[in-house]
Design a protein around this motif. Sequence first.
Motif, PDB file in Angstrom:
ATOM      1  N   ASP A  69       0.833  -1.199   0.000  1.00 41.22           N
ATOM      2  CA  ASP A  69       0.000   0.000   0.000  1.00 41.22           C
ATOM      3  C   ASP A  69       0.868   1.250   0.000  1.00 41.22           C
ATOM      4  O   ASP A  69       0.577   2.213  -0.707  1.00 41.22           O
ATOM      5  CB  ASP A  69      -0.932  -0.022   1.209  1.00 41.22           C
ATOM      6  CG  ASP A  69      -1.945   1.100   1.180  1.00 41.22           C
ATOM      7  OD1 ASP A  69      -2.482   1.385   0.094  1.00 41.22           O
ATOM      8  OD2 ASP A  69      -2.199   1.699   2.253  1.00 41.22           O
ATOM      9  N   ASP A  70       1.948   1.251   0.799  1.00 39.25           N
ATOM     10  CA  ASP A  70       2.869   2.386   0.806  1.00 39.25           C
ATOM     11  C   ASP A  70       3.519   2.569  -0.563  1.00 39.25           C
ATOM     12  O   ASP A  70       3.653   3.693  -1.056  1.00 39.25           O
ATOM     13  CB  ASP A  70       3.951   2.195   1.879  1.00 39.25           C
ATOM     14  CG  ASP A  70       3.393   2.272   3.288  1.00 39.25           C
ATOM     15  OD1 ASP A  70       2.272   2.808   3.455  1.00 39.25           O
ATOM     16  OD2 ASP A  70       4.067   1.800   4.224  1.00 39.25           O
ATOM     17  N   ILE A  71       3.920   1.471  -1.187  1.00 42.10           N
ATOM     18  CA  ILE A  71       4.555   1.544  -2.510  1.00 42.10           C
ATOM     19  C   ILE A  71       3.574   2.099  -3.535  1.00 42.10           C
ATOM     20  O   ILE A  71       3.924   2.963  -4.342  1.00 42.10           O
ATOM     21  CB  ILE A  71       5.088   0.158  -2.923  1.00 42.10           C
ATOM     22  CG1 ILE A  71       6.279  -0.229  -2.061  1.00 42.10           C
ATOM     23  CG2 ILE A  71       5.489   0.142  -4.388  1.00 42.10           C
ATOM     24  CD1 ILE A  71       6.719  -1.673  -2.225  1.00 42.10           C
ATOM     25  N   SER A  72       2.340   1.604  -3.518  1.00 45.38           N
ATOM     26  CA  SER A  72       1.358   2.095  -4.490  1.00 45.38           C
ATOM     27  C   SER A  72       1.026   3.562  -4.251  1.00 45.38           C
ATOM     28  O   SER A  72       0.787   4.316  -5.206  1.00 45.38           O
ATOM     29  CB  SER A  72       0.101   1.235  -4.456  1.00 45.38           C
ATOM     30  OG  SER A  72      -0.525   1.333  -3.205  1.00 45.38           O
ATOM     31  N   THR A  73       1.032   4.013  -3.023  1.00 41.83           N
ATOM     32  CA  THR A  73       0.816   5.429  -2.729  1.00 41.83           C
ATOM     33  C   THR A  73       1.953   6.266  -3.298  1.00 41.83           C
ATOM     34  O   THR A  73       1.724   7.320  -3.911  1.00 41.83           O
ATOM     35  CB  THR A  73       0.700   5.650  -1.208  1.00 41.83           C
ATOM     36  OG1 THR A  73      -0.390   4.884  -0.711  1.00 41.83           O
ATOM     37  CG2 THR A  73       0.475   7.113  -0.882  1.00 41.83           C
ATOM     38  N   ASN A  74       3.193   5.787  -3.119  1.00 38.72           N
ATOM     39  CA  ASN A  74       4.346   6.513  -3.662  1.00 38.72           C
ATOM     40  C   ASN A  74       4.305   6.551  -5.186  1.00 38.72           C
ATOM     41  O   ASN A  74       4.640   7.571  -5.802  1.00 38.72           O
ATOM     42  CB  ASN A  74       5.650   5.874  -3.184  1.00 38.72           C
ATOM     43  CG  ASN A  74       5.880   6.080  -1.701  1.00 38.72           C
ATOM     44  OD1 ASN A  74       5.334   7.004  -1.114  1.00 38.72           O
ATOM     45  ND2 ASN A  74       6.671   5.225  -1.088  1.00 38.72           N
ATOM     46  N   ILE A  75       3.905   5.450  -5.808  1.00 37.52           N
ATOM     47  CA  ILE A  75       3.802   5.424  -7.269  1.00 37.52           C
ATOM     48  C   ILE A  75       2.720   6.390  -7.742  1.00 37.52           C
ATOM     49  O   ILE A  75       2.897   7.091  -8.740  1.00 37.52           O
ATOM     50  CB  ILE A  75       3.531   3.988  -7.762  1.00 37.52           C
ATOM     51  CG1 ILE A  75       4.779   3.131  -7.572  1.00 37.52           C
ATOM     52  CG2 ILE A  75       3.100   3.980  -9.216  1.00 37.52           C
ATOM     53  CD1 ILE A  75       4.570   1.671  -7.869  1.00 37.52           C
TER      54      ILE A  75
END
Length: 124
Positions: A69-75
Motif C-alpha cells: 500500500d505504501d509503494i502504491s501510494t508513492n507510485i
Amino acid sequence: MSGADIAGLIAAGVFAVLVALLAVPIVKLGHVFDEMRSTIKQISDGATPLIDEVTTTVSTTNAQLTKVDDISTNISDATANISALSSLFAATLGRPLIKVAAFSYGVREAFAGRGAKPAPRRGR
C-alpha cells in the motif's frame, strides 16, 4: 420354602441376568466415549499449532500488504508529479517551440523560393 419364595428367587435371578446383559452395552459405550475423548484431544493438540501458524501467516501478510500500500501510494504520487511536470513543460516550452519551428520553416521556404524561377502560368 414356599412357592412364593421360589418365584422370588427366579425373579431375582432373571433380574440379575438382565442387569448383566445391559451392563455389557453400557461398558462398550463407555469405551466409545473414551476413544472419542482421546480423538478430540489429538485433534485439539494438532489444531493448536496450525492455528498459531495461520495467525503468524495472516500477520505477515498484513505487514506485506501495508508495504504494498505504501509503494502504491508513492507510485501514485510520482505519477501525479510526472503528469504535472509534462503539463508544465507543454505549457512553458511546447507552444513557443512550435512557434519557432513554424517561423524557421517559413524562413527556409522564403529563402528557398527566392532563387527559384517562378513556375509559368497556364492560360485558359
